[in-house]
Design an enzyme around this catalytic site. Structure first.
Site, PDB file in Angstrom:
ATOM      1  N   HIS B 187     -17.706 -10.980  -6.111  1.00 56.42           N
ATOM      2  CA  HIS B 187     -16.940 -11.952  -5.332  1.00 56.42           C
ATOM      3  C   HIS B 187     -15.857 -11.190  -4.593  1.00 56.42           C
ATOM      4  O   HIS B 187     -15.057 -10.495  -5.215  1.00 56.42           O
ATOM      5  CB  HIS B 187     -16.328 -13.007  -6.254  1.00 56.42           C
ATOM      6  N   LEU B 222     -20.755 -22.224  -8.974  1.00 59.95           N
ATOM      7  CA  LEU B 222     -20.400 -21.144  -8.028  1.00 59.95           C
ATOM      8  C   LEU B 222     -19.007 -20.561  -8.303  1.00 59.95           C
ATOM      9  O   LEU B 222     -18.038 -21.285  -8.442  1.00 59.95           O
ATOM     10  CB  LEU B 222     -20.447 -21.709  -6.611  1.00 59.95           C
ATOM     11  N   ASP B 223     -18.906 -19.259  -8.341  1.00 61.25           N
ATOM     12  CA  ASP B 223     -17.624 -18.541  -8.508  1.00 61.25           C
ATOM     13  C   ASP B 223     -16.968 -18.825  -9.853  1.00 61.25           C
ATOM     14  O   ASP B 223     -15.780 -18.553 -10.047  1.00 61.25           O
ATOM     15  CB  ASP B 223     -16.619 -18.887  -7.390  1.00 61.25           C
ATOM     16  N   GLU B 224     -17.729 -19.406 -10.808  1.00 61.36           N
ATOM     17  CA  GLU B 224     -17.137 -19.724 -12.102  1.00 61.36           C
ATOM     18  C   GLU B 224     -17.839 -18.986 -13.235  1.00 61.36           C
ATOM     19  O   GLU B 224     -17.550 -19.223 -14.399  1.00 61.36           O
ATOM     20  CB  GLU B 224     -17.211 -21.233 -12.373  1.00 61.36           C
TER      21      GLU B 224
ATOM     22  N   ARG C 206     -10.095 -18.265 -19.081  1.00 62.38           N
ATOM     23  CA  ARG C 206     -11.020 -17.944 -17.977  1.00 62.38           C
ATOM     24  C   ARG C 206     -11.626 -16.554 -18.157  1.00 62.38           C
ATOM     25  O   ARG C 206     -12.566 -16.192 -17.458  1.00 62.38           O
ATOM     26  CB  ARG C 206     -10.248 -18.036 -16.651  1.00 62.38           C
TER      27      ARG C 206
END
Lengths: 280, 280, 280, 280
Positions: B187, B222-224, C206
């Site tokens: 990313h 997405l992006d996680e 996260r």
């Protein structure tokens, strides 16, 4: 409990150690190991919860396992804090930072004493509340006597670890040898680049773009002891020697604090002229 | 041989694993473990030299050990290279860097194919000599068919790992799910700060002083996906969006290369939405 | 003397400013400038030695030059220290560090007061010797009254700059507006990644590999004010939330100290939602 | 246009330079300056848009201004690319990276030639398409002749800047002197820590925790030339010499690329044994 060990490498060491711990009822919480291909030496650090286990029996059993393997080993209750003596001279940035971190709970130690070759009035803004302070002045003539007094104090206070927090006196070969492996110095530069006096001024004169600091064990060979930790900061042509000194204070504080914390947590093992550091 | 395992934590795992290896004649070269206090899950990676041991017997014995402990495990010969497919779109900085590192011997893999939604002529300066290149163009209409072709190619080329090296197409939920745990994306920003399109322009507009890049496993969200590696560089008010893009390329190259190397060396274990990375 | 200015860009600004200084006998020691292509705004910082020059006359002459160019400008004697109020709540790591650096001579300021919503006894180990301390407790009910008292204190102490050194109260829109451009906050995370409460716990959940801290000007839009400085440290899966908090303290200390020093040295100029920082 | 200058410091230099540019119709886009307190030397870099101005007249006017101030100066059209010769030996990591960045548009230069003491077949995977390659083998006996051929090539190709991209031959004093200020070397270590042969092996033997690389101008005094840029990476006891070499390649690539880009953009000015680097 924290177990550390170093020995000649051979098969089965992990199996024997972990099986012994398992059979004695211990639960391994963390383990790291390192096998030095060059020297054939094996290093291990195990953190375990002994639970109901009998610690004396465990220790005896471990001694039996260790002897034929020629192990250097240590088994220590992580709740038993080491006794640390901090030596400083005229600046307090490393001293004050260590004390602050200790009060924050970052450094699991008892401070056995703060010692300086300058009087306590040198540190009007250092928070020495509740800490024994000893003034041991020194000159070329009195150095042997001063070091004798220092050694007596180390023994009387049952000091485990000595930290030279910008103590600007070179320890004698004799004292360095006595303190082998339990005396940490912060070198106010990035070794081996700039040894000797006024290293930041040397770095400025050479026009380097990065400066650093080095925490190492003290040995009779000045500035050559095993390195525990180093760190750096970028500088530019705009930085004057006094800016390097200012930036250097920040690097020195954090490098020394890390080296002391890792040592207190039995993460630093000697490997000849080098160290094995099992970082967290 | 590299053994990795994950299972509910309980006492004796290290003892059992290391004893089994010892009894089968293996010599442990490196071992790291991690006990996640929050989830009660235990992770381990062991590198060993099996010496004269019978590998099939070892594998069978390990399967027997693993089953009652509810282990996810993998036992892999580190000399057997994984087959990696690299996907790219119009820029080649990550693609060229991965190929260069592979030719240097930094990445122990075979490249099963390079795939792009753009033709090979898009990459006149990328060193594709001896590498199979597949052009799989895609549009909104043809996406299902293109992904079907892509999946066929993955199967036909016996691809173990898919690397999205600035492949600017979002994989469908279906394909993301099929590739769970074996598809890495880079990313081009520091997650979770700036998701979505043109993240460096977002960072510039916000006036941040540090930018970064993130390598993560692909998931339908997405992006996680679980983050494998991140890194950053300082920027200043002088940096225009195009400077951020330039600096970003450097960060992306090294972050993706690390994530791929660590994955190829079985250093990356999934831990729910996160990863355990046993770095070297 | 330090001159800072911001105005719409046009040719000849540097020539006019430097010629005026030259004609009045000043010697420029340092000058940095920046031309924001996007907004067409020009920024400049000049450090000069006025020598025998008449400062009032210089100021008057500069005002004449500045008016037709629509300049925002400031001309300040660098020997006149700014008066800084530090606000803290229950932790003292930023507060103690600022005071320590101030005593070291790193921060050219006078401390007008230390203010906390907790009593002085909260800080038994902070070196408040010779510093005015004010306890201004606050609750949801008393907030308007407390902020009124705080504002009165800011005015009475002729405070130039307010530093929120982990002051865990959100300032009202009204007070934020009054302090626009002269109130710095340290956000204990890497904005805009993790806003809101317990950002290190969010970062841990996260699974990020890098954490950071952000110093920014306070605006009514919480956590959205212009960023002055950010910095980061690497973390790993081994770091628990309490380790992130510990590492975070170190990042917060150095990020806030840099932001305050740069502001005291007139190195930070507002550029809409962003800043121009003429670093040394 | 980019103007750089160095001269003894005195008042009014900025005023004179900026007024001259203003009167000739130029618009200053960026300017940085530095006043070396130690040496009394002043350095300046100005980027400007000459607009309709007559460049020859501007140059003549500037020459008139510069002479009485004893200025070293250069006025260069930033659209005129410098001609750069890259020398390499057996490894291509720096060579390939420079070429890749050049193709990306990161390095505003023309490559006048790639030269190696090894044949072109040494670089089967380096993208030399459209670049002149010269094989100039060298031995102890043929060194003077080889350097003569090299110098002829430098002249014939009108080479402005020579980049030693891991060229493993020591230039003679004579050639070093001829190329003073326009020959950049990448030292595969963090100077001045580890000079001489196999510096990463030296670093490993010393047990340092950080390694680096250094880009510097070449002088007859080997490894002692003015430093342009340095950078570092952390290492641990786990890193073997070959890991240091691998990590070193990454550091060398980015340090050399920065040094070359800054030199091409006239950001690097010599200041005796040191450099002034007006970074972006």
């Amino acid at each position: 409990m924290i177990l550390t060990l170093a020995c000649p490498d051979r098969t089965g060491i992990v199996a024997r150690v972990s099986t012994l711990l398992f059979e004695r009822g211990a639960n391994i919480l963390d383990a790291q190991q390192y096998d030095d291909e060059e020297t054939g030496r094996f290093f291990m650090r195990v953190v375990f919860d002994p639970r109901e286990g009998d610690l004396d029996a465990l220790r005896a059993a471990f001694a039996e396992l260790a002897a034929p393997l020629a192990m250097d080993w240590s088994l220590r209750d992580s709740k038993t804090r080491r006794r640390v003596m901090i030596l400083a001279s005229q600046t307090d940035h490393c001293l004050a930072d260590l004390i602050w971190r200790w009060r924050q709970g970052e450094l699991p130690m008892d401070i056995s004493a703060v010692v300086s070759n300058h009087p306590e009035s040198t540190f009007p803004h250092t928070d020495l509340k509740g800490i024994a302070f000893h003034h041991l002045p020194v000159s070329a003539q009195t150095k042997p006597a001063q070091e004798a007094a220092l050694w007596r104090l180390i023994e009387e206070t049952r000091t485990d670890l000595v930290v030279l927090a910008r103590y600007m006196q070179v320890l004698s070969d004799d004292l360095s040898t006595k303190l082998a492996g339990r005396c940490i110095n912060i070198h106010h530069s990035f070794l081996p680049g700039f040894k000797g006096a006024r290293p930041y001024h040397q770095a400025h004169a050479r026009g380097v773009k990065v400066i650093g600091a080095t925490a190492h064990f003290v040995t009779p060979d000045l500035d050559e002891g095993p390195i525990i930790e180093q760190d750096v900061e970028r500088i530019s042509h705009r930085d004057r020697p006094r800016d390097l000194v200012r930036k250097g204070r920040d690097i020195e504080r954090r490098v020394l604090a890390r080296a002391v914390r890792w040592t207190l947590e039995d993460r630093v093992l000697l490997n000849g002229r080098k160290t094995v550091v099992f970082t967290d």
